[in-house]
Design a protein around this motif. Structure first.
Motif, PDB file in Angstrom:
ATOM      1  N   GLY A   1      -0.841 -58.796 -11.048  1.00 17.89           N
ATOM      2  CA  GLY A   1       0.342 -58.492 -11.850  1.00 17.89           C
ATOM      3  C   GLY A   1       0.367 -57.057 -12.333  1.00 17.89           C
ATOM      4  O   GLY A   1       1.410 -56.390 -12.305  1.00 17.89           O
ATOM      5  N   VAL A   2      -0.779 -56.569 -12.769  1.00 16.54           N
ATOM      6  CA  VAL A   2      -0.868 -55.181 -13.238  1.00 16.54           C
ATOM      7  C   VAL A   2      -0.628 -54.220 -12.079  1.00 16.54           C
ATOM      8  O   VAL A   2       0.144 -53.259 -12.204  1.00 16.54           O
ATOM      9  CB  VAL A   2      -2.230 -54.918 -13.913  1.00 16.54           C
ATOM     10  N   LEU A   3      -1.255 -54.486 -10.937  1.00 18.06           N
ATOM     11  CA  LEU A   3      -1.059 -53.605  -9.783  1.00 18.06           C
ATOM     12  C   LEU A   3       0.375 -53.652  -9.282  1.00 18.06           C
ATOM     13  O   LEU A   3       0.943 -52.622  -8.917  1.00 18.06           O
ATOM     14  CB  LEU A   3      -2.025 -53.983  -8.661  1.00 18.06           C
ATOM     15  N   GLY A   4       0.982 -54.827  -9.288  1.00 19.88           N
ATOM     16  CA  GLY A   4       2.379 -54.936  -8.885  1.00 19.88           C
ATOM     17  C   GLY A   4       3.297 -54.171  -9.806  1.00 19.88           C
ATOM     18  O   GLY A   4       4.248 -53.521  -9.364  1.00 19.88           O
ATOM     19  N   ARG A   5       3.022 -54.219 -11.097  1.00 18.92           N
ATOM     20  CA  ARG A   5       3.839 -53.466 -12.059  1.00 18.92           C
ATOM     21  C   ARG A   5       3.685 -51.959 -11.844  1.00 18.92           C
ATOM     22  O   ARG A   5       4.661 -51.211 -11.913  1.00 18.92           O
ATOM     23  CB  ARG A   5       3.430 -53.839 -13.478  1.00 18.92           C
ATOM     24  N   LEU A   6       2.458 -51.527 -11.579  1.00 21.42           N
ATOM     25  CA  LEU A   6       2.237 -50.105 -11.331  1.00 21.42           C
ATOM     26  C   LEU A   6       2.963 -49.651 -10.071  1.00 21.42           C
ATOM     27  O   LEU A   6       3.547 -48.567 -10.040  1.00 21.42           O
ATOM     28  CB  LEU A   6       0.739 -49.815 -11.210  1.00 21.42           C
ATOM     29  N   VAL A   7       2.939 -50.456  -9.024  1.00 21.72           N
ATOM     30  CA  VAL A   7       3.606 -50.092  -7.776  1.00 21.72           C
ATOM     31  C   VAL A   7       5.124 -50.086  -7.966  1.00 21.72           C
ATOM     32  O   VAL A   7       5.814 -49.179  -7.497  1.00 21.72           O
ATOM     33  CB  VAL A   7       3.192 -51.053  -6.645  1.00 21.72           C
ATOM     34  N   ASP A   8       5.660 -51.096  -8.644  1.00 21.01           N
ATOM     35  CA  ASP A   8       7.103 -51.179  -8.853  1.00 21.01           C
ATOM     36  C   ASP A   8       7.631 -50.019  -9.683  1.00 21.01           C
ATOM     37  O   ASP A   8       8.687 -49.467  -9.383  1.00 21.01           O
ATOM     38  CB  ASP A   8       7.487 -52.485  -9.542  1.00 21.01           C
ATOM     39  N   ASN A   9       6.911 -49.660 -10.723  1.00 22.72           N
ATOM     40  CA  ASN A   9       7.378 -48.613 -11.630  1.00 22.72           C
ATOM     41  C   ASN A   9       6.970 -47.221 -11.188  1.00 22.72           C
ATOM     42  O   ASN A   9       7.450 -46.241 -11.748  1.00 22.72           O
ATOM     43  CB  ASN A   9       6.863 -48.858 -13.048  1.00 22.72           C
ATOM     44  N   GLY A  10       6.066 -47.103 -10.251  1.00 25.25           N
ATOM     45  CA  GLY A  10       5.574 -45.800  -9.852  1.00 25.25           C
ATOM     46  C   GLY A  10       4.829 -45.109 -10.977  1.00 25.25           C
ATOM     47  O   GLY A  10       4.828 -43.900 -11.087  1.00 25.25           O
ATOM     48  N   THR A  11       4.187 -45.895 -11.825  1.00 22.73           N
ATOM     49  CA  THR A  11       3.505 -45.384 -13.008  1.00 22.73           C
ATOM     50  C   THR A  11       2.075 -45.007 -12.670  1.00 22.73           C
ATOM     51  O   THR A  11       1.404 -45.714 -11.923  1.00 22.73           O
ATOM     52  CB  THR A  11       3.501 -46.455 -14.115  1.00 22.73           C
ATOM     53  N   ASP A  12       1.623 -43.918 -13.237  1.00 20.50           N
ATOM     54  CA  ASP A  12       0.227 -43.526 -13.101  1.00 20.50           C
ATOM     55  C   ASP A  12      -0.630 -44.478 -13.929  1.00 20.50           C
ATOM     56  O   ASP A  12      -0.260 -44.859 -15.036  1.00 20.50           O
ATOM     57  CB  ASP A  12       0.061 -42.083 -13.596  1.00 20.50           C
ATOM     58  N   TRP A  13      -1.796 -44.865 -13.432  1.00 17.05           N
ATOM     59  CA  TRP A  13      -2.628 -45.855 -14.132  1.00 17.05           C
ATOM     60  C   TRP A  13      -3.087 -45.346 -15.490  1.00 17.05           C
ATOM     61  O   TRP A  13      -3.253 -46.112 -16.421  1.00 17.05           O
ATOM     62  CB  TRP A  13      -3.814 -46.271 -13.278  1.00 17.05           C
TER      63      TRP A  13
END
Length: 61
Positions: free
Chosen positions: A37-49
């Motif tokens: 879920g965390v990785l999917g959110r990062l990929v969807d938002n294009g957010t830096d970790w």
């Protein structure tokens, strides 16, 4: 897909893991689901970790 449908699917996956695999499988599915879920959110938002983990007041600008 709505949050309710995703929550229902996650709950069903955890229930099956707990029923057929025991408590250890339940924890493993819960942990891997959280990571996914965390990785999917990062990929969807294009957010830096680093931005994702930073507290609200100290986010990089």
């Amino acid at each position: 897909m709505s949050g309710a449908v995703i929550g229902m699917l996650v709950g069903m996956a955890l229930a099956f893991a707990g029923w057929f695999g025991g408590f250890g499988a339940f924890l493993l599915v819960a942990a891997l689901g959280t990571v996914g879920g965390v990785l999917g959110r990062l990929v969807d938002n294009g957010t830096d970790w680093r931005e994702f983990l930073a507290p609200g007041d100290r986010r990089p600008r």
